[in-house]
Design an enzyme around this catalytic site. Sequence first.
Site, PDB file in Angstrom:
ATOM      1  N   TRP A  60      11.196 -51.584  -7.856  1.00 37.58           N
ATOM      2  CA  TRP A  60      11.385 -50.133  -7.869  1.00 37.58           C
ATOM      3  C   TRP A  60      10.159 -49.503  -8.547  1.00 37.58           C
ATOM      4  O   TRP A  60       9.758 -49.935  -9.630  1.00 37.58           O
ATOM      5  CB  TRP A  60      12.669 -49.807  -8.635  1.00 37.58           C
ATOM      6  CG  TRP A  60      13.000 -48.342  -8.719  1.00 37.58           C
ATOM      7  CD1 TRP A  60      12.999 -47.427  -7.711  1.00 37.58           C
ATOM      8  CD2 TRP A  60      13.404 -47.633  -9.903  1.00 37.58           C
ATOM      9  NE1 TRP A  60      13.376 -46.202  -8.186  1.00 37.58           N
ATOM     10  CE2 TRP A  60      13.628 -46.296  -9.520  1.00 37.58           C
ATOM     11  CE3 TRP A  60      13.589 -48.001 -11.236  1.00 37.58           C
ATOM     12  CZ2 TRP A  60      14.037 -45.325 -10.431  1.00 37.58           C
ATOM     13  CZ3 TRP A  60      14.000 -47.041 -12.146  1.00 37.58           C
ATOM     14  CH2 TRP A  60      14.217 -45.715 -11.743  1.00 37.58           C
TER      15      TRP A  60
ATOM     16  N   ASP B   1      18.670 -55.015 -14.304  1.00 32.57           N
ATOM     17  CA  ASP B   1      18.817 -53.646 -13.827  1.00 32.57           C
ATOM     18  C   ASP B   1      19.914 -53.676 -12.771  1.00 32.57           C
ATOM     19  O   ASP B   1      19.747 -54.291 -11.716  1.00 32.57           O
ATOM     20  CB  ASP B   1      17.492 -53.152 -13.230  1.00 32.57           C
ATOM     21  CG  ASP B   1      17.581 -51.712 -12.742  1.00 32.57           C
ATOM     22  OD1 ASP B   1      18.697 -51.143 -12.748  1.00 32.57           O
ATOM     23  OD2 ASP B   1      16.539 -51.158 -12.337  1.00 32.57           O
TER      24      ASP B   1
ATOM     25  N   LYS C 110      24.783 -44.540  -7.685  1.00 23.48           N
ATOM     26  CA  LYS C 110      25.063 -44.950  -6.299  1.00 23.48           C
ATOM     27  C   LYS C 110      26.524 -45.346  -6.116  1.00 23.48           C
ATOM     28  O   LYS C 110      27.177 -44.889  -5.188  1.00 23.48           O
ATOM     29  CB  LYS C 110      24.184 -46.133  -5.904  1.00 23.48           C
ATOM     30  CG  LYS C 110      22.825 -46.163  -6.535  1.00 23.48           C
ATOM     31  CD  LYS C 110      21.798 -45.381  -5.757  1.00 23.48           C
ATOM     32  CE  LYS C 110      20.511 -45.364  -6.565  1.00 23.48           C
ATOM     33  NZ  LYS C 110      19.363 -44.984  -5.820  1.00 23.48           N
TER      34      LYS C 110
HETATM   35  N1  KET Z   1      17.004 -49.102 -10.829  1.00 20.56           N
HETATM   36  C1  KET Z   1      16.760 -49.263  -9.529  1.00 20.56           C
HETATM   37  C2  KET Z   1      16.478 -50.618  -9.006  1.00 20.56           C
HETATM   38  C3  KET Z   1      16.804 -48.144  -8.690  1.00 20.56           C
HETATM   39  O1  KET Z   1      16.573 -48.343  -7.398  1.00 20.56           O
HETATM   40  C4  KET Z   1      17.072 -46.869  -9.216  1.00 20.56           C
HETATM   41  C5  KET Z   1      17.053 -45.685  -8.342  1.00 20.56           C
HETATM   42  C6  KET Z   1      17.337 -46.779 -10.584  1.00 20.56           C
HETATM   43  C7  KET Z   1      17.306 -47.913 -11.361  1.00 20.56           C
HETATM   44  C8  KET Z   1      17.625 -45.491 -11.302  1.00 20.56           C
HETATM   45  O2  KET Z   1      18.622 -44.741 -10.814  1.00 20.56           O
HETATM   46  P1  KET Z   1      19.324 -43.601 -11.718  1.00 20.56           P
HETATM   47  O3  KET Z   1      19.444 -42.450 -10.798  1.00 20.56           O
HETATM   48  O4  KET Z   1      18.437 -43.319 -12.893  1.00 20.56           O
HETATM   49  O5  KET Z   1      20.606 -44.206 -12.150  1.00 20.56           O
HETATM   50  N2  KET Z   1      16.519 -45.679  -7.208  1.00 20.56           N
HETATM   51  C9  KET Z   1      16.490 -44.633  -6.175  1.00 20.56           C
HETATM   52  C10 KET Z   1      16.283 -43.257  -6.666  1.00 20.56           C
HETATM   53  C11 KET Z   1      15.056 -43.060  -7.502  1.00 20.56           C
HETATM   54  O6  KET Z   1      13.975 -43.533  -7.165  1.00 20.56           O
HETATM   55  O7  KET Z   1      15.204 -42.378  -8.535  1.00 20.56           O
HETATM   56  C12 KET Z   1      15.483 -45.024  -5.087  1.00 20.56           C
HETATM   57  O8  KET Z   1      14.808 -46.062  -5.213  1.00 20.56           O
HETATM   58  O9  KET Z   1      15.419 -44.321  -4.073  1.00 20.56           O
END
Ligand code: KET
Length: 409
Positions: free
Chosen positions: A138, A219, A255
């Site tokens: 990510w 994560d 998610k």
């Molecule tokens: N870890 C991973 C692996 C991840 O894909 C995301 C979000 C997060 C943590 C953080 O998510 P949060 O909203 O802080 O709980 N990924 C998607 C959104 C982004 O980039 O913020 C994405 O990869 O599209």
Amino acid sequence: MSDHQTSVFSQIARAPEDPILGVTVAYNKDSHPSKLNLGVGAYRTEEGKPLVLNVVRQAEQKLVNDPSRVKEYLPIVGLADFNKCSAKLIFGADSPAIHENRVATVQCLSGTGSLRVGGEFLAKHYYERTIYIPSPTWGNHPKVFTLAGLSVKTYRYYDPATRGLDFQGLVEDLGNAPQGAIVLLHACAHNPTGVDPTVDQWEQIRKLMRSKGLLPFFDSAYQGFASGSLDTDAQSVRMFVADGGECFAAQSYAKNMGLYAERVGALSIVCKTADVASRVESQLKLVIRPMYSNPPLHGASIVATILKDSNLYNEWTVELKAMADRIISMRKQLLEALQARGTPGDWTHIIKQIGMFTFTGLNADQVAFMTKEYHIYMTSDGRISMAGLSSKTVPHLADAMHAAVTSMP
Ligand code: KET
């Protein structure tokens, strides 16, 4: 010299948009009627609409109807019920680590905030300040951990030739990591590749890491989204907790409960003893207090309401499974659509990969072509959010991919 016409920031450089969230910015500016946003990992319905889970609506109604609720500050560590339920969700209700009070859990600002608080804690209190992250990973991981004060290195993870796990490369790189190094692991549904180790490979990774004293930092942003089962998707984490060793886990409810904008998540640190865990928690408070003081109430109350009520919990698992199943069906439909068009290449990785994303193998030029000619928005590394696709939009995507592959091979 200063004059009142000139800003003190007049020399400031314009920063580039974020590689993931910037895709939505570009999408919003496009006025084409058949534009499609497959950039950010956000679940949409078959109608292409954002989804608020029914259990979330019910929990919110319950909260609104409860006049005893107030808006006082939460403790620095967040809502106690939320923290307890979150630890149970990831480690399992019967986890000895929980029963022995060896887990310090703090409510944080979604997955990102949990990673950042964990990173800051490690930079302050842990002797080995190097964290190994998978390549690729990510896009925010290197930034979060660098700003937290850790030194970021990568380990091999994905092999483009096989479109699978580079297990040998992974084992070699972790084998060569310094004693005690931190290792970031995606609990399930690896982003962006959709490639996870098998249970047998996880076991080998666990043995290798424990033999070298490497510190696992999980994560977990997609629990339930990979297999449709919350327990199955937590298996990797639980293997590392079952051996009695120490481990970090950052959880996100963005998610799996569709609570993206509520920014609700948790950081848990599993320690060897209850005494260490309570001292760790006391230090986590010193990280959080000057950063944002204490976390917001609403999202955590929704999560706690759902996790505490067995009816709501069961309903949630059904809704979660339905989201996971719809994504799997999108994978099948996209593969069939490409095969029907005779698109050159083997596209079976679309159904082999797991979770929200397909790592297509399309290059940045092909992605730019699809955006320009077909108004399809995705990240430049060729990642497609399958959760943003529907039966109606699959043909449009398949047309675009076919044209990109045949016109610019
Ligand atoms: N870890 C991973 C692996 C991840 O894909 C995301 C979000 C997060 C943590 C953080 O998510 P949060 O909203 O802080 O709980 N990924 C998607 C959104 C982004 O980039 O913020 C994405 O990869 O599209």
